[in-house]
Design a protein around this motif. Structure first.
Motif, mmCIF file in Angstrom:
data_model
loop_
_atom_site.group_PDB
_atom_site.id
_atom_site.type_symbol
_atom_site.label_atom_id
_atom_site.label_comp_id
_atom_site.label_asym_id
_atom_site.label_seq_id
_atom_site.Cartn_x
_atom_site.Cartn_y
_atom_site.Cartn_z
ATOM 1 N N LEU A 56 17.402 -1.679 -3.910
ATOM 2 C CA LEU A 56 17.648 -1.585 -2.858
ATOM 3 C C LEU A 56 16.487 -3.508 -2.755
ATOM 4 O O LEU A 56 16.963 -4.566 -2.254
ATOM 5 N N LYS A 57 15.279 -2.727 -2.630
ATOM 6 C CA LYS A 57 14.601 -4.400 -2.420
ATOM 7 C C LYS A 57 14.451 -5.388 -3.542
ATOM 8 O O LYS A 57 14.660 -6.157 -3.123
ATOM 9 N N LEU A 58 15.379 -5.793 -4.955
ATOM 10 C CA LEU A 58 15.178 -6.315 -5.450
ATOM 11 C C LEU A 58 16.826 -7.188 -4.963
ATOM 12 O O LEU A 58 15.845 -8.412 -5.153
ATOM 13 N N GLU A 59 17.147 -6.563 -4.349
ATOM 14 C CA GLU A 59 19.337 -6.928 -4.467
ATOM 15 C C GLU A 59 18.495 -7.853 -2.621
ATOM 16 O O GLU A 59 18.703 -8.669 -2.355
ATOM 17 N N PRO A 94 17.647 8.785 -3.602
ATOM 18 C CA PRO A 94 17.285 8.835 -5.713
ATOM 19 C C PRO A 94 16.073 8.005 -6.284
ATOM 20 O O PRO A 94 16.393 6.994 -5.450
ATOM 21 N N GLU A 95 15.435 8.299 -7.128
ATOM 22 C CA GLU A 95 14.926 7.257 -7.942
ATOM 23 C C GLU A 95 14.987 6.437 -8.294
ATOM 24 O O GLU A 95 16.341 6.438 -8.347
ATOM 25 N N GLY A 96 14.365 5.275 -8.206
ATOM 26 C CA GLY A 96 14.605 3.685 -7.482
ATOM 27 C C GLY A 96 15.097 3.534 -7.128
ATOM 28 O O GLY A 96 15.953 2.063 -7.288
ATOM 29 N N LEU A 97 16.058 3.854 -6.157
ATOM 30 C CA LEU A 97 17.290 3.455 -5.111
ATOM 31 C C LEU A 97 16.504 2.434 -4.240
ATOM 32 O O LEU A 97 16.933 1.209 -4.174
#
Length: 84
Positions: free
Chosen positions: A67-70, A60-63
Motif C-alpha cells: 500500500l505504501k509503495l502504491e 497480511p504480511e506485506g500489505l
C-alpha cells in the motif's frame, strides 16, 4: 525537509512512532505543502480503513508495504505533475 522525506515518515507519525521534534518538523512542512497534507490524509484514511475492516486482526504480511509503495507512486506522479 523535502516532500519525499515527509512522505517516508508519515506512517511513523500516524503510528505515534516518532519523537516530538520529528512530529513538529513534519507538521510544519505539511502546514505549507498541500500535496503532503493530502497524502497524509489519504494514508490516515487507509490506516483507519484497515483498522475497521480487519476488526483488530493484523493485516497480511506485506500489505502495508504494498500500500505504501502504491501511495508513494501515486504521490510522486502528482508532485511531478504539479512541479513540472
Amino acid at each position: 525537509m523535502d516532500c519525499t522525506a515527509v512522505l517516508a515518515d508519515v506512517w511513523l507519525m500516524l503510528d505515534n512512532e516518532c519523537d516530538q521534534a520529528t512530529r513538529q518538523r513534519l507538521q510544519e512542512h505539511m502546514d505549507h505543502c498541500s500535496p503532503c497534507i493530502e497524502a497524509y490524509g489519504i494514508e490516515e484514511k487507509i490506516k483507519g480503513l484497515l483498522s475497521r475492516k480487519c476488526g483488530g486482526e493484523h493485516a497480511p504480511e506485506g500489505l502495508r508495504d504494498r500500500l505504501k509503495l502504491e501511495i508513494h507512486r501515486s504521490i510522486s506522479v502528482r508532485i511531478e505533475t504539479t512541479e513540472g
